[in-house]
Design a protein around this motif. Sequence first.
Motif, PDB file in Angstrom:
ATOM      1  N   GLN A 389      46.526   1.002 -14.179  1.00  0.00           N
ATOM      2  CA  GLN A 389      44.945   0.976 -14.263  1.00  0.00           C
ATOM      3  C   GLN A 389      43.835   1.762 -13.408  1.00  0.00           C
ATOM      4  OE1 GLN A 389      44.140  -2.043 -15.252  1.00  0.00           O
ATOM      5  NE2 GLN A 389      42.029  -2.273 -14.534  1.00  0.00           N
ATOM      6  N   GLU A 390      44.623   2.706 -12.459  1.00  0.00           N
ATOM      7  CA  GLU A 390      43.934   3.307 -11.653  1.00  0.00           C
ATOM      8  C   GLU A 390      43.332   4.624 -12.306  1.00  0.00           C
ATOM      9  OE1 GLU A 390      47.918   5.076  -9.250  1.00  0.00           O
ATOM     10  OE2 GLU A 390      46.738   5.140  -8.034  1.00  0.00           O
ATOM     11  N   LEU A 391      43.611   4.768 -13.534  1.00  0.00           N
ATOM     12  CA  LEU A 391      42.930   5.703 -14.327  1.00  0.00           C
ATOM     13  C   LEU A 391      42.160   5.063 -14.932  1.00  0.00           C
ATOM     14  CD1 LEU A 391      46.555   7.843 -15.628  1.00  0.00           C
ATOM     15  CD2 LEU A 391      44.445   8.577 -14.398  1.00  0.00           C
ATOM     16  N   THR A 392      42.115   3.940 -15.564  1.00  0.00           N
ATOM     17  CA  THR A 392      41.285   2.554 -16.696  1.00  0.00           C
ATOM     18  C   THR A 392      39.448   2.278 -15.685  1.00  0.00           C
ATOM     19  OG1 THR A 392      42.940   1.885 -16.865  1.00  0.00           O
ATOM     20  CG2 THR A 392      41.018   0.833 -17.642  1.00  0.00           C
ATOM     21  N   ILE A 393      40.195   2.304 -13.682  1.00  0.00           N
ATOM     22  CA  ILE A 393      39.272   2.608 -13.250  1.00  0.00           C
ATOM     23  C   ILE A 393      38.519   3.990 -12.645  1.00  0.00           C
ATOM     24  CG2 ILE A 393      38.248   1.775 -10.297  1.00  0.00           C
ATOM     25  CD1 ILE A 393      40.800  -0.455 -11.190  1.00  0.00           C
ATOM     26  N   ILE A 394      39.399   4.703 -12.399  1.00  0.00           N
ATOM     27  CA  ILE A 394      38.279   5.648 -12.365  1.00  0.00           C
ATOM     28  C   ILE A 394      38.069   6.680 -12.882  1.00  0.00           C
ATOM     29  CG2 ILE A 394      38.367   8.371 -11.186  1.00  0.00           C
ATOM     30  CD1 ILE A 394      41.294   6.616  -9.708  1.00  0.00           C
ATOM     31  N   LYS A 395      38.586   6.564 -14.514  1.00  0.00           N
ATOM     32  CA  LYS A 395      38.009   7.233 -16.098  1.00  0.00           C
ATOM     33  C   LYS A 395      37.882   8.477 -15.186  1.00  0.00           C
ATOM     34  CE  LYS A 395      35.481   3.167 -18.438  1.00  0.00           C
ATOM     35  NZ  LYS A 395      36.102   2.937 -16.774  1.00  0.00           N
ATOM     36  N   PRO A 396      38.554   9.566 -15.091  1.00  0.00           N
ATOM     37  CA  PRO A 396      38.175  10.882 -14.785  1.00  0.00           C
ATOM     38  C   PRO A 396      38.322  11.688 -16.181  1.00  0.00           C
ATOM     39  CG  PRO A 396      40.745  10.526 -15.246  1.00  0.00           C
ATOM     40  CD  PRO A 396      39.826   8.972 -14.892  1.00  0.00           C
ATOM     41  N   PRO A 397      37.047  12.612 -16.225  1.00  0.00           N
ATOM     42  CA  PRO A 397      36.532  13.922 -16.667  1.00  0.00           C
ATOM     43  C   PRO A 397      38.122  14.845 -16.765  1.00  0.00           C
ATOM     44  CG  PRO A 397      34.594  13.864 -15.364  1.00  0.00           C
ATOM     45  CD  PRO A 397      35.980  12.728 -14.915  1.00  0.00           C
ATOM     46  N   VAL A 398      38.555  14.651 -16.132  1.00  0.00           N
ATOM     47  CA  VAL A 398      39.581  15.691 -15.519  1.00  0.00           C
ATOM     48  C   VAL A 398      40.965  15.005 -15.717  1.00  0.00           C
ATOM     49  CG1 VAL A 398      40.560  18.225 -15.531  1.00  0.00           C
ATOM     50  CG2 VAL A 398      38.235  17.854 -15.886  1.00  0.00           C
ATOM     51  N   LEU A 399      41.743  15.488 -16.239  1.00  0.00           N
ATOM     52  CA  LEU A 399      43.674  14.772 -15.974  1.00  0.00           C
ATOM     53  C   LEU A 399      44.357  15.852 -15.785  1.00  0.00           C
ATOM     54  CD1 LEU A 399      45.313  12.564 -15.089  1.00  0.00           C
ATOM     55  CD2 LEU A 399      45.680  12.237 -16.736  1.00  0.00           C
ATOM     56  N   VAL A 400      45.468  16.137 -14.380  1.00  0.00           N
ATOM     57  CA  VAL A 400      46.498  16.743 -14.722  1.00  0.00           C
ATOM     58  C   VAL A 400      48.044  16.125 -14.006  1.00  0.00           C
ATOM     59  CG1 VAL A 400      47.732  18.896 -13.706  1.00  0.00           C
ATOM     60  CG2 VAL A 400      44.592  18.412 -13.810  1.00  0.00           C
ATOM     61  N   LEU A 401      48.635  16.382 -15.165  1.00  0.00           N
ATOM     62  CA  LEU A 401      50.200  15.389 -14.818  1.00  0.00           C
ATOM     63  C   LEU A 401      51.176  16.620 -14.405  1.00  0.00           C
ATOM     64  CD1 LEU A 401      49.761  13.777 -18.701  1.00  0.00           C
ATOM     65  CD2 LEU A 401      49.247  12.782 -16.513  1.00  0.00           C
ATOM     66  N   LEU A 402      51.316  16.282 -13.401  1.00  0.00           N
ATOM     67  CA  LEU A 402      52.402  17.043 -12.641  1.00  0.00           C
ATOM     68  C   LEU A 402      53.382  16.927 -12.946  1.00  0.00           C
ATOM     69  CD1 LEU A 402      50.311  17.300  -9.209  1.00  0.00           C
ATOM     70  CD2 LEU A 402      50.048  18.953 -10.614  1.00  0.00           C
ATOM     71  N   GLY A 403      54.097  18.026 -14.228  1.00  0.00           N
ATOM     72  CA  GLY A 403      55.490  17.073 -13.768  1.00  0.00           C
ATOM     73  C   GLY A 403      56.042  16.618 -15.029  1.00  0.00           C
ATOM     74  N   SER A 404      57.254  16.529 -15.883  1.00  0.00           N
ATOM     75  CA  SER A 404      57.381  15.697 -17.002  1.00  0.00           C
ATOM     76  C   SER A 404      57.469  13.901 -16.804  1.00  0.00           C
ATOM     77  CB  SER A 404      59.122  16.680 -17.228  1.00  0.00           C
ATOM     78  OG  SER A 404      59.783  15.723 -16.160  1.00  0.00           O
ATOM     79  N   THR A 405      57.879  13.642 -15.197  1.00  0.00           N
ATOM     80  CA  THR A 405      57.492  12.616 -15.223  1.00  0.00           C
ATOM     81  C   THR A 405      56.328  11.744 -15.829  1.00  0.00           C
ATOM     82  OG1 THR A 405      59.694  12.253 -13.986  1.00  0.00           O
ATOM     83  CG2 THR A 405      58.064  10.424 -13.759  1.00  0.00           C
ATOM     84  N   ALA A 406      55.623  12.407 -14.808  1.00  0.00           N
ATOM     85  CA  ALA A 406      54.539  11.805 -15.273  1.00  0.00           C
ATOM     86  C   ALA A 406      53.650  12.453 -16.603  1.00  0.00           C
ATOM     87  CB  ALA A 406      52.872  12.691 -13.923  1.00  0.00           C
ATOM     88  N   ALA A 407      53.659  13.037 -18.011  1.00  0.00           N
ATOM     89  CA  ALA A 407      53.493  13.439 -18.600  1.00  0.00           C
ATOM     90  C   ALA A 407      54.155  12.230 -19.908  1.00  0.00           C
ATOM     91  CB  ALA A 407      53.300  14.864 -18.835  1.00  0.00           C
ATOM     92  N   GLN A 408      55.358  11.659 -19.523  1.00  0.00           N
ATOM     93  CA  GLN A 408      55.982  11.046 -20.053  1.00  0.00           C
ATOM     94  C   GLN A 408      56.130   9.432 -20.080  1.00  0.00           C
ATOM     95  OE1 GLN A 408      60.502  11.843 -20.008  1.00  0.00           O
ATOM     96  NE2 GLN A 408      60.309  13.871 -20.967  1.00  0.00           N
ATOM     97  N   SER A 409      55.436   9.245 -18.540  1.00  0.00           N
ATOM     98  CA  SER A 409      54.736   8.091 -18.619  1.00  0.00           C
ATOM     99  C   SER A 409      53.764   7.743 -19.002  1.00  0.00           C
ATOM    100  CB  SER A 409      55.242   8.284 -17.380  1.00  0.00           C
ATOM    101  OG  SER A 409      54.280   6.297 -17.223  1.00  0.00           O
ATOM    102  N   LEU A 410      53.162   8.843 -19.096  1.00  0.00           N
ATOM    103  CA  LEU A 410      51.305   8.902 -19.888  1.00  0.00           C
ATOM    104  C   LEU A 410      51.480   9.199 -21.300  1.00  0.00           C
ATOM    105  CD1 LEU A 410      49.464   9.029 -16.006  1.00  0.00           C
ATOM    106  CD2 LEU A 410      49.597   7.344 -17.631  1.00  0.00           C
ATOM    107  N   ILE A 411      51.775  10.261 -21.461  1.00  0.00           N
ATOM    108  CA  ILE A 411      51.653  10.776 -22.979  1.00  0.00           C
ATOM    109  C   ILE A 411      52.875  10.428 -23.786  1.00  0.00           C
ATOM    110  CG2 ILE A 411      50.973  12.561 -24.174  1.00  0.00           C
ATOM    111  CD1 ILE A 411      49.184  12.460 -21.462  1.00  0.00           C
ATOM    112  N   GLY A 412      53.792   9.693 -23.404  1.00  0.00           N
ATOM    113  CA  GLY A 412      54.928   9.819 -23.860  1.00  0.00           C
ATOM    114  C   GLY A 412      56.170  10.531 -24.337  1.00  0.00           C
TER     115      GLY A 412
END
Length: 483
Positions: A389-412
């Motif tokens: 929901q944070e990302l839905t509201i902010i709609k960032p043109p650039v997104l940086v995922l730091l580490g595998s937990t963030a990447a796995q949560s948001l990408i798969g």
Amino acid sequence: MRQVRIEADFEAWRDAARSLLAANVRPEQVTFVEGGLENALLPNLLGDAAIDSPASSAARVPRDFLTLAQIVACHTEADRWDVLYRALWRLTHDEPNLLRIAVDDDVRRLQEMEKQVRFDGHKMKAFVRFRRLVEADGGECYIAYHRSAYRVLKATAPFFVRRFGVMRWSVLTQFDSAHWDGKELTFGPGVDRCAAPTDDALEEMWRIYYASTFNPNRIKLSAMRKEMPRKYWSTMPETQLIPDLLADAPRRAKEMVARHSDRLEGARAYFPTGATITLQQLRDAAQTCRGCDLCDIATQTVFGEGPVDARIVFVGEQPGDQEDLSGRPFVGPAGQVFDQTLAGIGLPRDQVYVTNAVKHFRFEMRGKKRIHQRASARQIDACRPWVEQELTIIKPPVLVLLGSTAAQSLIGRHFKITRDRGRPFQSDWSPWTIATFHPSALLRIPDDQRRAEAQRQFEADLRRAAEEVRRIPVAASAARVLP
Ligand code: URA
Ligand code: SF4
């Protein structure tokens, strides 16, 4: 050889040892015996010297030794008090570095006992299985019998308070018992000599503990034994018991907590209502999230931070120790690495939005330290709605995922930092998404050369993201409708 009788606890030994040391009693002149006689008799055994000499030697005792002694005191080996006294004597008589001599017989014994006690404490945390009891007035309480190898209940009970603070419970061991009434932790006698009572026996025991008198410190053991039918003290071999307890413990613990709290699984149940949600509303709502078990042990929700129109969002894993205490993301050691790198590429921190995949700190107590533990897949799933929901509201043109937990949560789950880092792609959350190392992973690389190389790659990834931010015309992001 003098015999000194002490209660089987650390404080009793410490007081006796202090007097003995002050009276200059050498370790070979004394032996400790457990139980019975009051410590008050000690000065008589020692003669007047004990009374006259200042008990100041404690000042020179290293802290590490006192911690070690406290743990070793929980052991059951009868000569542990003698070994401790000998070590104390040596430490205070020309061997101040004794504890660092790993090959020394006394040090080896003490460390071995320490290890066994610590392990037993871990076992207690894992194996305690509560049984729910419904009281006459419809209230509930939980009771567990755990046969521990050593006296680890006093040290371990605070763990149960943290985990099961919302309910009333008792844990009984053969040495002693701990009781939590929702506010206060008290200790009472143990139920010795009985091995793993059955559930019925537990229920019976509870009735005697609580129905007769609510204050567990007043329990009369002899009366209890008399009232307790012998058949209830049936023995179950531990080997038969352990797999059963292991399999059942997490489910039971979850059930217990769920029944006693208003917790609903997943963050979405705690979202603000309304057609449009602002970032501030989202942040406020997250403060009282009870979407997973992490809310029970962590200090507070650590929500994302930064401007709502940030053009770049960084997603980390979860708050660490310092973030948990301060309530702000990336302020601890990982935050320093992050800040330095941002400064190096000329990206002001107050222009970026920084958040985490999981909003509560997950840790494990090791001694007095809270050691970071990876969030489980379940906790990551439960918490994902906040970051989404944070990302839905902010709609960032650039997104940086730091580490595998963030990447796995948001990408798969298939995402692999080692394979996929540093390659920008379009994700559901941003047209330009990149994953890179987590700053704390960088800190953990032991090899200097490899660490320097990873740091260089990390900085290069962030630099690319910063260049991408600068490439996007300001109008493009300013034109976005902000909630
Ligand atoms: N590590 C993270 O992933 N997030 C923080 O906020 C701090 C450390
Ligand atoms: Fe809620 Fe996330 Fe905290 Fe779990 S970790 S309680 S889902 S905010």
